[in-house]
Design an enzyme around this catalytic site. Structure first.
Site: not given
Ligand code: SF4
Length: 295
Positions: A128, A262, A98, A126, A76, A221, A40, A163, A191
């Site tokens: 994921e 990201s 991941c 989402h 994801h 996130n 993203h 996560t 996570c």
């Molecule tokens: S935020 Fe955590 S779960 Fe998501 S891609 Fe990164 S390491 Fe993996």
């Protein structure tokens, strides 16, 4: 003025792994397909698109003939139903999911096999969650708040989290379930890298007068980081330096910059540079990215 780049910043391990994989594959052979945005972050996606990454948002957009072509599963994850169709078309599959997301899939499958009524706490839209829901054949409920969950007599509830949620969102559902059901199994699939960022932003927000959170508008996130910071200080969530406004900076002596998992480090540095440009700052050369402007 002091500017603090809030550590940790830059890609998380999952995004670093996937982006590294994509770069390597594109260097070897100049084309790769991906279902949905790889990460993203618009700038990063545009950079990879220029190297040959082809993003499709539906199976209709994916060429029917996949022989000789490669298809990447993003960090994801991907619902198995879509993956099956891609395989049928003959694509060579490269799995960039991941490991932390894959671990959540395994936990969900284990709980389902043990006969628990599965509850996934997260944002339904989402990607994921789409992957996680697909992994258990759609046999799970997705809720974001306890109010969305109804309880039945004799319930055996298995609860997992997206996560990148805030821990309090997950525990609110778990606490509500604990009051209502006889048997409850909650597996913490949050996570740890996301949690560390949330904690760092919370601490930094208490010592700065303004927090700039950098990352995609659709990055879950990143949005959570901005939510946390806004509880303690002024905060703006922006995607790029050109969205920065000079009036936000006026009269501020301590500014924090944070980024989602990201958001590459270069994006944070670009915002830092833009602040310097707007405010006439000079970098004092400290490793942590602090910038001092003569008063
Ligand atoms: S935020 Fe955590 S779960 Fe998501 S891609 Fe990164 S390491 Fe993996």
């Amino acid at each position: 003025m002091e500017i603090e780049l809030v550590r940790p910043y830059g890609f998380c391990s999952g995004v670093r792994r996937t982006v590294g994989l994509v770069e390597r594959l594109l260097r070897e052979r100049g084309q790769l397909y991906c279902f949905g945005e790889l990460i993203h972050n618009l700038e990063e996606v545009a950079r990879l698109a220029a190297l040959g990454l082809r993003t499709v948002s539906s199976l209709e957009e994916l060429p029917i003939e996949g022989a000789g072509k490669r298809f990447l599963i993003r960090a994801h994850g991907l619902p198995p139903q879509i993956l099956e169709e891609v395989k049928q078309r003959g694509y060579q599959i490269v799995d960039g999911t991941c490991p932390r997301v894959l671990a959540a899939h395994s936990e969900a499958l284990r709980l389902a096999a043990e006969g628990y009524r599965l509850v996934l706490v997260g944002h339904r839209e989402h990607p994921e969650l789409a992957g996680l829901l697909g992994a258990v054949g759609g046999r799970a409920e997705v809720v974001l708040t306890p109010e969305e969950l109804s309880f039945r007599p004799g319930d055996r509830l298995g609860v997992l989290s997206q996560t990148t949620l805030l821990p309090e969102q997950f525990t609110a559902v778990v606490a509500a379930a604990a009051r209502q059901v006889r048997e409850l199994k909650a597996v913490n699939t949050l996570c740890q890298e996301t949690l560390r960022r949330q904690e760092a932003v919370r601490e930094a927000a208490c010592r700065v007068e303004l927090m700039l959170v950098i990352g995609g508008r659709n990055s879950s996130n990143t949005a959570r980081l901005a939510e946390i910071a806004a509880r303690y200080t002024g905060c703006y969530h922006i995607e790029s330096p050109n969205q920065l406004e000079r009036r936000w900076l006026m009269g501020k002596h301590r500014i924090g910059i944070s980024g989602g998992t990201s958001t590459p480090e270069t994006s944070l540095r670009a915002v830092q540079g833009e602040i310097e440009r707007l405010m006439g700052g000079v970098n004092d050369g400290k490793e942590d990215g602090r910038v001092r402007r003569e008063q």
